[in-house]
Design a protein around this motif. Structure first.
Motif, short mmCIF file in Angstrom:
data_model
loop_
_atom_site.label_atom_id
_atom_site.label_comp_id
_atom_site.label_asym_id
_atom_site.label_seq_id
_atom_site.Cartn_x
_atom_site.Cartn_y
_atom_site.Cartn_z
N PRO A 150 0.83 -1.21 0.00
CA PRO A 150 0.00 0.00 0.00
C PRO A 150 0.87 1.26 0.00
O PRO A 150 1.98 1.26 0.55
CB PRO A 150 -0.79 -0.12 1.31
CG PRO A 150 0.07 -0.97 2.19
CD PRO A 150 0.74 -1.95 1.26
N PRO A 151 0.39 2.32 -0.61
CA PRO A 151 1.16 3.57 -0.61
C PRO A 151 1.27 4.16 0.80
O PRO A 151 0.44 3.86 1.67
CB PRO A 151 0.34 4.48 -1.53
CG PRO A 151 -1.03 3.91 -1.51
CD PRO A 151 -0.87 2.43 -1.34
N GLU A 152 2.28 4.96 1.01
CA GLU A 152 2.45 5.61 2.31
C GLU A 152 1.44 6.74 2.46
O GLU A 152 1.04 7.39 1.48
CB GLU A 152 3.87 6.15 2.46
CG GLU A 152 4.92 5.06 2.59
CD GLU A 152 6.30 5.61 2.91
OE1 GLU A 152 6.48 6.84 2.85
OE2 GLU A 152 7.19 4.80 3.24
N ALA A 153 1.06 6.98 3.70
CA ALA A 153 0.07 8.03 4.00
C ALA A 153 0.55 9.39 3.52
O ALA A 153 -0.25 10.23 3.11
CB ALA A 153 -0.20 8.05 5.51
N LEU A 154 1.87 9.60 3.55
CA LEU A 154 2.43 10.91 3.19
C LEU A 154 2.10 11.29 1.75
O LEU A 154 2.05 12.47 1.41
CB LEU A 154 3.95 10.91 3.41
CG LEU A 154 4.66 12.26 3.35
CD1 LEU A 154 4.09 13.22 4.39
CD2 LEU A 154 6.15 12.09 3.57
N GLU A 155 1.87 10.28 0.89
CA GLU A 155 1.55 10.56 -0.51
C GLU A 155 0.24 11.34 -0.65
O GLU A 155 0.03 12.01 -1.66
CB GLU A 155 1.46 9.27 -1.30
CG GLU A 155 2.77 8.53 -1.48
CD GLU A 155 2.64 7.32 -2.37
OE1 GLU A 155 1.81 7.38 -3.31
OE2 GLU A 155 3.34 6.32 -2.14
N PHE A 156 -0.64 11.23 0.34
CA PHE A 156 -1.95 11.86 0.24
C PHE A 156 -2.08 13.06 1.19
O PHE A 156 -3.15 13.64 1.31
CB PHE A 156 -3.04 10.83 0.55
CG PHE A 156 -2.97 9.63 -0.34
CD1 PHE A 156 -3.52 9.66 -1.61
CD2 PHE A 156 -2.30 8.48 0.06
CE1 PHE A 156 -3.43 8.57 -2.45
CE2 PHE A 156 -2.21 7.38 -0.77
CZ PHE A 156 -2.77 7.43 -2.03
N GLY A 210 3.84 5.41 7.75
CA GLY A 210 2.64 4.61 7.89
C GLY A 210 1.92 4.47 6.56
O GLY A 210 2.08 5.29 5.65
N THR A 211 1.12 3.43 6.43
CA THR A 211 0.43 3.19 5.17
C THR A 211 -0.89 3.94 5.12
O THR A 211 -1.41 4.40 6.13
CB THR A 211 0.13 1.69 4.99
OG1 THR A 211 -0.86 1.29 5.95
CG2 THR A 211 1.39 0.86 5.18
N VAL A 212 -1.42 4.02 3.92
CA VAL A 212 -2.71 4.68 3.75
C VAL A 212 -3.81 3.90 4.48
O VAL A 212 -4.80 4.48 4.92
CB VAL A 212 -3.04 4.82 2.24
CG1 VAL A 212 -3.31 3.47 1.62
CG2 VAL A 212 -4.23 5.76 2.03
N TYR A 213 -3.62 2.59 4.67
CA TYR A 213 -4.60 1.80 5.41
C TYR A 213 -4.64 2.21 6.87
O TYR A 213 -5.72 2.32 7.48
CB TYR A 213 -4.29 0.31 5.31
CG TYR A 213 -4.28 -0.21 3.90
CD1 TYR A 213 -5.10 0.35 2.92
CD2 TYR A 213 -3.45 -1.26 3.52
CE1 TYR A 213 -5.08 -0.11 1.62
CE2 TYR A 213 -3.43 -1.73 2.22
CZ TYR A 213 -4.25 -1.15 1.27
OH TYR A 213 -4.24 -1.60 -0.02
N GLU A 214 -3.48 2.45 7.45
CA GLU A 214 -3.43 2.92 8.84
C GLU A 214 -4.10 4.29 8.96
O GLU A 214 -4.78 4.57 9.95
CB GLU A 214 -1.98 3.01 9.31
CG GLU A 214 -1.26 1.68 9.42
CD GLU A 214 0.21 1.85 9.76
OE1 GLU A 214 0.53 1.78 10.95
OE2 GLU A 214 1.01 2.06 8.83
N LEU A 215 -3.89 5.11 7.96
CA LEU A 215 -4.51 6.43 7.94
C LEU A 215 -6.03 6.32 7.90
O LEU A 215 -6.75 6.96 8.68
CB LEU A 215 -4.00 7.20 6.72
CG LEU A 215 -4.51 8.61 6.52
CD1 LEU A 215 -4.06 9.50 7.66
CD2 LEU A 215 -4.00 9.17 5.19
#
Length: 239
Positions: free
Chosen positions: A94-100, A186-191
């Motif tokens: 999964p992409p990292e949360a920082l990307e969004f 952290g991953t976008v899923y954690e976000l």
């Protein structure tokens, strides 16, 4: 043809494993049931929900309606297998949360004048700024809504005196919104789980601030609001 079936079953089973993980490995691990629960939490499942339900039907036909060991009543097309493998790959990495996130993050000290912060709201086109002490301790998130409410409470004879008013003064008015922190790795899923959990707890999460370690007093590297989560859905739709 059997190679396509094998690839399909491998990808499907790995997606099923992810769904179990997302839901804490429940006793009822029916694929469609887990899919239904997971779409409320994760955008990649939400976007591909209908497709994955159809793939579940195909998987049942492959497993339960096999005529003999080497002959299937239905077999997947190559594009179907590749589609399923792509979804599996997204779940694997999964992409990292920082990307969004919105970054870099503009923030202020608690001693910053309110007039300075209001000017920044107008110039930067954002709706909230993190506030830190001189020792870099996170004190709260100052929002434009919070400032408006503070001004409404501070009106005296139709006049509001902003002279000398600081970010700390507004934060002390008890208008701090709910904030959480997450590692920038952290991953976008954690976000997404942070926002989903806040809904379950009937607690409005205003934003998630991303720092290197995930601790509140580290420098903010990104900030994510519910509006930013729309980017996640759009990216998954585009892919």
């Amino acid at each position: 043809m059997n190679d396509l079936v094998e690839r399909f079953e491998v990808a499907f089973n790995q997606i099923h494993q992810h769904l179990k993980e997302f839901n804490g490995y429940p006793k009822n691990d029916n694929f469609v049931e887990l899919l239904q629960r997971s779409k409320l939490k994760h955008s990649v499942i939400r976007v591909h929900f209908d497709l994955l339900k159809q793939y579940a039907k195909l998987r049942n036909a492959l497993v339960h309606e096999r005529i003999r060991d080497d002959y299937y009543i239905a077999t997947p097309h190559l594009e179907v297998v590749e589609s399923l493998e792509h979804i599996k790959q997204t779940l694997d990495q999964p992409p990292e949360a920082l990307e969004f996130a919105t970054h870099p993050v503009i923030f202020f000290k608690d001693t910053s004048l309110l007039t300075e912060i209001m000017t920044a709201f107008d110039q930067q086109g954002v709706s909230q700024f993190p506030i830190y002490s001189k020792d870099n301790e996170f004190l709260g998130l100052l929002t434009n809504d919070g400032i408006v409410r503070w001004i409404a409470r501070s009106v005296d004879n139709n006049v509001v005196n902003l002279a000398g008013v600081t970010a700390k003064d507004v934060l002390q008015d008890g208008l701090n919104p709910s904030i959480e922190f997450l590692s920038s790795h952290g991953t976008v899923y954690e976000l997404e789980e942070r926002f989903e959990r806040s809904l379950e707890e009937e607690r409005k999460l205003k934003a998630v601030i991303l720092t290197e370690s995930g601790k509140a007093n580290d420098a903010p590297l990104g900030i994510v609001t519910t509006w930013d989560l729309i980017k996640v859905d759009r990216r998954n739709e585009d892919e």
